[in-house]
Design an enzyme around this catalytic site. Structure first.
Site, PDB file in Angstrom:
ATOM      1  CB  SER A 604      34.603  42.610  39.233  1.00  0.00           C
ATOM      2  OG  SER A 604      33.749  41.973  40.173  1.00  0.00           O
ATOM      3  CG  LEU A 605      33.499  36.764  37.297  1.00  0.00           C
ATOM      4  CD1 LEU A 605      33.542  35.333  37.822  1.00  0.00           C
ATOM      5  CD2 LEU A 605      33.265  36.759  35.792  1.00  0.00           C
ATOM      6  CG  ASN A 607      32.226  44.811  36.731  1.00  0.00           C
ATOM      7  OD1 ASN A 607      31.961  45.446  37.759  1.00  0.00           O
ATOM      8  ND2 ASN A 607      33.471  44.679  36.273  1.00  0.00           N
ATOM      9  CG  ASP A 628      32.150  30.734  27.108  1.00  0.00           C
ATOM     10  OD1 ASP A 628      31.008  31.018  27.530  1.00  0.00           O
ATOM     11  OD2 ASP A 628      33.058  30.310  27.850  1.00  0.00           O
ATOM     12  CB  CYS A 714      31.002  31.969  43.621  1.00  0.00           C
ATOM     13  SG  CYS A 714      32.153  30.598  43.853  1.00  0.00           S
ATOM     14  CG  ASP A 716      27.140  30.689  39.190  1.00  0.00           C
ATOM     15  OD1 ASP A 716      28.090  31.080  39.898  1.00  0.00           O
ATOM     16  OD2 ASP A 716      27.026  29.521  38.790  1.00  0.00           O
TER      17      ASP A 716
END
Length: 839
Positions: A604-605, A607, A628, A714, A716
Site C-alpha cells: 500500500s502506498l 505504508n 527511482d 494519490c 501525496d
C-alpha cells in the site's frame, strides 16, 4: 642519365620565436591565476582551502572515554528546537563558527569546566562549559586560540572570541587549574620554548606566567600521578628526531617546574603508526591512567590510538595499546570526520557519563596537491595542443610550402619534382653531387617503388631528369602508409625527424596527463557528492532519515538510490518500506549509513507514512523518497536547510498545481509553465515525521487512506490536503477575533495575507527519474498509472482523487504559491525528449 640540377630556392628562416613567447606568456598567466589561486588563495574569506586540511570539532558521549557515540546518535535524543535540530548533530564547531577573524579550520579542542561540571548533556541553564581550540587565521596565516561556550551541557556551542594570539603559530591549548588559578599551556614551538599563560579574565584574557621548558616542545600535556607531575610531549629539536614518531616525558614536583627529563627519553621512537605523538589530555578512569596518541599511518593525524599506562615513574614507563571505540560512518569524504581525526579531550558529567570533544577532517593532509595536479594536467594538455600546432606551423615555415607540400599541396615534408634513373634506391649516390667536396643529402624517406619523383634533401631540392619521361609525385599523400618509410643517415637528424620526435613526446605527455586526470576524477570527484557540505542553521547542524518506498520489481534501482543517498553528509540512516514478500538478502544493498527494512505484507502506498519507532526513524526530519528518483546531495542539503527554517510544512522538488474544477490536475511541466503551485509530490519531500505521520494515520483520515488504496495512487494528494487543512484551521483560529471569514464557495480565508501555505518548492540543479530511464513503471510527470494496468491515465485518476478528497474534507484547502522565475525555469532538451524528469 639525365643532367642533375640543384635548386637555388631560398629556404626561409623560421619566425617562430614570437609564437613561442606568446604561448609561454599565456601559459604563465594561467599558472599564476589558476594554480596560484589554489596555492595562494584570496585571504580574508572564511573556510578557504588549506594544505593542513579542513578540520572541524564534534561532540561525543559515552559510558567511558574509551567508548563514545556521536551526539546525533545518542539515546535519549539530544534536541535543539531553537535551531530546528531534532537531533543536534556534529560538527558543533567549524571554520564558519569563528566570526571575528576568517578561519580556515578549527582543531585541537580542550574542554574545561571552571564553574562546575554540568549534570547531563542537553538540558539548558547548566554551568557553562568552554572549548579552547586552534583556529587558523588566513589573515596572518598562523594558528590562534579561540574559545566557545555551551550552556546546555555540551549539546550546542557558541563561539565567543579569540583567547590568545602571538606573533608565532599557536595550537594545542592545554587548559588546567592549579591552586585556584586557570592556566593554558599552548604549543608555540615557533617561539623556541614551551610557555605557560594564566587567565586574567577567564576565558578571554590571558597573560604570560613563565617559560616552562626552553625547548620547542610539541603537543605538551600534563598529568598528576601518584604525587608527582608528568609532562608528555615531542621534542623536534632533539638530534635524530623522527617526526610524529617520538614521545618524551618530563617530571616535576609542581606544574610550574622545574622540569627534569625522564630517564628513558625518548620513551617512544621509530614508527608514526605507533601513536607516539600526543592526541589530547591524559585521563584518569577507574583508578587507571590513559593516554591518547596520534596514529599517523599514511598521512598526518589519520586516527586516535588509546593506551593504558601500566607503569609511570621518573625512571620507568610502560603502556599497553587498547581498544578505542568511537562510532564513525562509512561516508568517507562525505562525512566531516570521514578521513582523519587526531585529537580528543573528555570530561565526566554529573550523571556519570562522559562528554568528549574530538576533531576530524574529511580529507587527507596536503589536500591542495590534488587540485594542483588537476590544474597542472590542464596546463600540460593546453601546452601539448599548442606544441602540436606550432610544430606544424614551424615545420611549414622551415621548409617552405613548395618543399613541404609540393606544388600540388598533397605530400607533407616532400618537395615536388621528379626522379629518374635511380631505380628507386632511395639513397643519394655519393657521385651525384652539385659540386666537388659537398656532402651527400640526407633523405627523409626511402622510396620502395620505381616511380619517378623528387627527392627532398636536407641541403636543398635535387631535380633528376629522365630521358624517357618526367613524372610528378602528386599521389604520395594517398599512398603514404604503404609507399614510404623514414630513413635517417648520421647525426644530427633532420629537422623533420626532430619535429616528429617532439610530436610523439607531446602526445605521450598528453596521454599521461589524461591518465592522471582520469585517476583524479575516479579517486576524488566521483566520491565527492557535488562537494556537499551540511548546512548549519543558527550554528547548529542536524540529521534526517530517508524513508524509501520500494517494491520487488525495483531492486536494481533501489540499490543505486540507497548507495547514492547514503553518502550525503546529513543523513542519519535509511529506512526502506518494503512492499513484498521477499526481502533483499543482507549484503545486497551497499550503503555508508545504517539501512533498515520494514516489510509490509500488504502493499500500500499508505505504508510510506506509517509511524515507526526511534530505531527506524531516529530523527524528526524525514525525506520521503521514491526508489527511482536521483537528486544531487548538494540539492538535498539545500532542501533540508530550507525545511529547518520552515519545519511546519513540506519542502520538496516536484511542484503540482491542483484545482477542484474539472481537468484541474497539472503535472510538473504544466505547473512550472503556469508559474504557481499548491501541492508537492511526496516522492521527494521533507516533512516532520513526528507530527504528520501520526496525523496521516489518524482515525479522521481513514476514508482518505481507503481512497489511496482503491486508486493505488494519490497518497501525496492526501498528505497535501491534510497539511494544508491543519494549517488553514490554525490560521483561522488565530484570526477568529478579526473580521476575516471563510469563502463559502472555496472554504478559503478571504484575507489572502492571513494564511501562508506550508509548502516550499526547491528547484534541483539535476534530477534523474530512474524508472523512466529503465522502462519500469511510470514516471513522475503524470503519464500512466502505477498499478492501474494503464486503463486510465494518471491525470484522470488524480482528478478523481481530488474530487473525492474535496468531498471528504468538505473544502478544497490548497492555496496557490507563486514560483520564482529562477525556480520555474525549465532546462535540458534531453529531459523533455526522453522524459527523464530533470529540470
Amino acid at each position: 642519365m639525365g643532367e642533375i640540377k640543384r635548386s637555388r630556392r631560398r629556404v626561409p628562416v623560421a619566425p617562430g620565436v614570437g609564437r613561442w613567447i606568446i604561448v609561454a606568456f599565456f601559459a604563465s598567466m594561467y599558472l599564476l591565476i589558476d594554480i596560484g589561486s589554489v596555492l595562494w588563495p584570496e585571504r580574508g574569506r572564511p573556510c578557504l582551502p588549506d594544505d593542513e586540511g579542513s578540520w572541524s570539532i564534534g561532540t561525543f558521549r559515552g559510558p567511558s572515554p574509551l567508548n563514545l557515540t556521536p551526539i546525533e546518535s545518542t539515546s535519549p535524543r539530544v534536541d535543539c528546537p531553537a535551531a530546528s535540530a531534532w537531533p543536534a548533530a556534529n560538527p558543533v564547531l567549524t571554520c564558519a563558527s569563528v566570526t571575528d577573524t576568517p578561519s580556515n579550520f578549527v582543531a585541537d579542542p580542550f574542554i574545561f569546566a571552571k564553574s562546575g561540571v554540568p549534570k547531563e548533556l542537553g538540558p539548558p541553564n547548566q554551568p557553562p562549559l568552554h572549548i579552547f581550540f586552534e583556529t587558523k587565521s588566513n589573515i596572518v596565516m598562523r594558528g590562534e586560540i579561540g574559545v566557545a561556550e555551551s550552556l546546555n551541557g555540551g549539546a550546542t556551542w557558541q563561539y565567543i572570541g579569540i583567547a590568545l594570539s602571538e606573533p608565532w603559530h599557536l595550537s594545542y591549548p592545554y587548559v588546567f587549574s592549579w591552586n585556584n588559578q586557570v592556566y593554558m599551556m599552548p604549543e608555540g614551538s615557533g617561539s623556541g620554548s614551551l610557555r605557560l599563560y594564566r587567565a586574567v579574565d577567564y576565558p578571554l584574557r590571558w597573560e604570560l606566567e613563565k617559560e616552562l621548558i626552553n625547548k620547542p616542545l610539541v603537543d605538551a600535556s600534563l598529568v598528576e600521578w601518584k604525587g608527582r607531575w608528568y609532562l608528555f610531549a615531542s621534542d623536534p629539536s632533539r638530534p635524530g628526531h623522527k617526526k610524529n614518531a617520538e614521545l618524551q616525558i618530563f617530571h616535576s614536583e609542581a606544574p610550574l617546574g622545574p622540569w627534569t627529563q625522564h630517564y628513558l627519553n625518548p620513551v617512544m621512537s621509530g614508527d608514526p603508526r605507533s601513536g607516539a605523538r600526543m592526541a589530547g589530555r591524559l585521563l584518569k578512569h577507574n583508578d587507571r591512567l590513559y593516554r591518547f596518541g596520534q596514529d599517523c599511518s599514511g598521512t598526518y593525524g589519520r586516527n586516535v590510538a588509546a593506551f593504558r599506562i601500566d607503569v609511570l615513574s621518573p625512571t620507568e614507563f610502560d603502556q599497553t595499546r587498547i581498544k578505542f571505540t568511537s562510532r564513525r560512518t562509512k561516508q568517507g569524504i562525505g562525512a566531516w570526520n570521514g578521513v582523519r581525526r587526531h585529537h580528543i579531550d573528555a570530561l565526566q558529567l554529573g550523571d556519570g557519563s562522559w562528554l568528549a570533544v574530538m576533531d576530524g577532517d574529511w580529507q587527507e593532509s596536503n589536500p591542495l596537491s590534488k587540485p594542483f595536479v588537476r590544474r597542472a594536467v590542464g596546463v600540460g594538455l593546453a601546452w601539448t595542443a599548442g606544441c602540436v600546432v606550432l610544430i606544424l606551423a614551424l615545420a611549414d615555415r622551415r621548409f617552405g610550402r613548395t618543399h613541404l607540400l609540393g606544388s600540388s599541396g598533397n605530400l607533407p615534408l616532400l618537395s615536388t619534382a621528379s626522379i629518374a634513373a635511380t631505380g628507386g634506391a632511395g639513397i643519394m649516390d655519393p657521385s651525384l653531387r652539385s659540386s666537388p667536396g659537398s656532402k651527400p643529402s640526407r633523405l627523409l624517406f626511402h622510396q620502395r617503388s620505381n616511380s619517378n619523383c623528387n627527392i627532398a634533401g636536407r641541403g636543398g631540392g635535387y631535380k633528376l631528369n629522365s630521358s624517357s619521361h618526367h613524372h610528378r609525385c602528386s599521389g604520395f599523400f594517398l599512398n603514404l602508409h604503404r609507399s614510404l618509410r623514414i630513413k635517417t643517415m648520421g647525426w644530427p637528424p633532420s629537422p623533420a625527424l626532430l619535429f616528429s620526435l617532439i610530436a610523439l613526446l607531446t602526445l605521450l605527455i598528453a596521454f599521461l596527463g589524461i591518465s592522471m586526470g582520469t585517476w583524479y576524477y575516479l579517486s576524488l570527484v566521483r566520491e565527492t557528492p557535488a562537494a556537499p557540505t551540511a548546512i548549519a542553521i543558527d550554528g547548529t547542524f542536524s540529521r534526517f532519515t530517508v524513508v524509501i518506498t520500494s517494491f520487488s520489481l525495483r531492486i536494481n534501482t533501489l540499490q543505486s538510490v540507497v548507495t547514492h543517498y547514503s553518502r550525503c553528509p546529513s543523513i542519519a540512516q535509511i529506512l526502506v518500506v518494503w512492499n513484498g514478500e521477499q526481502v533483499p538478502v543482507e549484503g545486497t544493498i551497499t550503503a555508508a549509513v545504517p539501512v533498515n527494512f520494514r516489510v509490509e505484507r500488504n502493499p500500500s502506498l499508505n505504508n510510506r507514512f506509517k509511524p515507526d519507532g526511534i530505531a527506524n526513524i531516529p530523527t524528526r526530519a524525514v525525506l520521503s523518497l521514491d526508489d527511482d528518483i536521483m537528486l544531487q546531495c548538494a540539492d538535498v542539503e539545500n532542501a533540508f536547510a530550507e525545511w529547518r527554517r520552515h519545519p511546519e510544512g513540506l519542502v520538496g522538488f516536484h511542484p503540482r498545481l491542483l484545482s477542484a474544477n474539472p481537468g484541474g490536475y497539472f503535472d510538473e511541466q504544466e505547473t512550472l509553465k503556469a508559474g504557481k503551485y499548491n501541492a508537492l509530490f511526496t516522492g521527494a519531500v521533507f516533512m516532520d515525521a513526528d507530527k504528520w505521520f501520526g496525523e496521516y494515520w489518524s482515525v479522521s483520515n481513514t476514508k482518505g487512506r481507503e481512497v489511496v488504496d482503491s486508486k493505488f495512487s494519490c497518497e501525496d494528494l492526501l498528505m497535501n490536503f491534510i497539511i494544508s487543512s491543519v494549517a488553514s484551521s490554525s490560521a483561522a483560529s488565530s484570526l477568529s477575533d478579526s473580521n476575516t471569514s471563510d469563502d463559502p464557495a472555496t472554504g478559503l480565508l478571504q484575507d489572502s495575507s492571513a494564511f501562508m501555505p506550508p509548502l516550499r518548492y526547491v528547484r534541483p540543479h539535476r534530477r534523474l527519474d530512474l524508472t523512466t530511464a529503465a522502462g519500469i513503471g511510470s514516471n513522475h510527470k503524470g503519464v500512466g498509472a502505477r498499478g492501474s494496468g494503464g486503463k486510465k491515465s494518471q491525470k484522470v485518476i488524480r482528478q478523481e482523487c481530488i474530487d473525492e478528497m474535496t468531498q471528504l474534507f468538505g473544502t478544497f484547502p490548497l492555496r496557490e504559491v507563486m514560483i520564482e522565475p529562477a525556480d520555474g525555469e525549465v532546462k535540458g532538451a534531453l529531459c523533455s525528449m526522453f522524459g527523464l524528469g530533470c529540470i
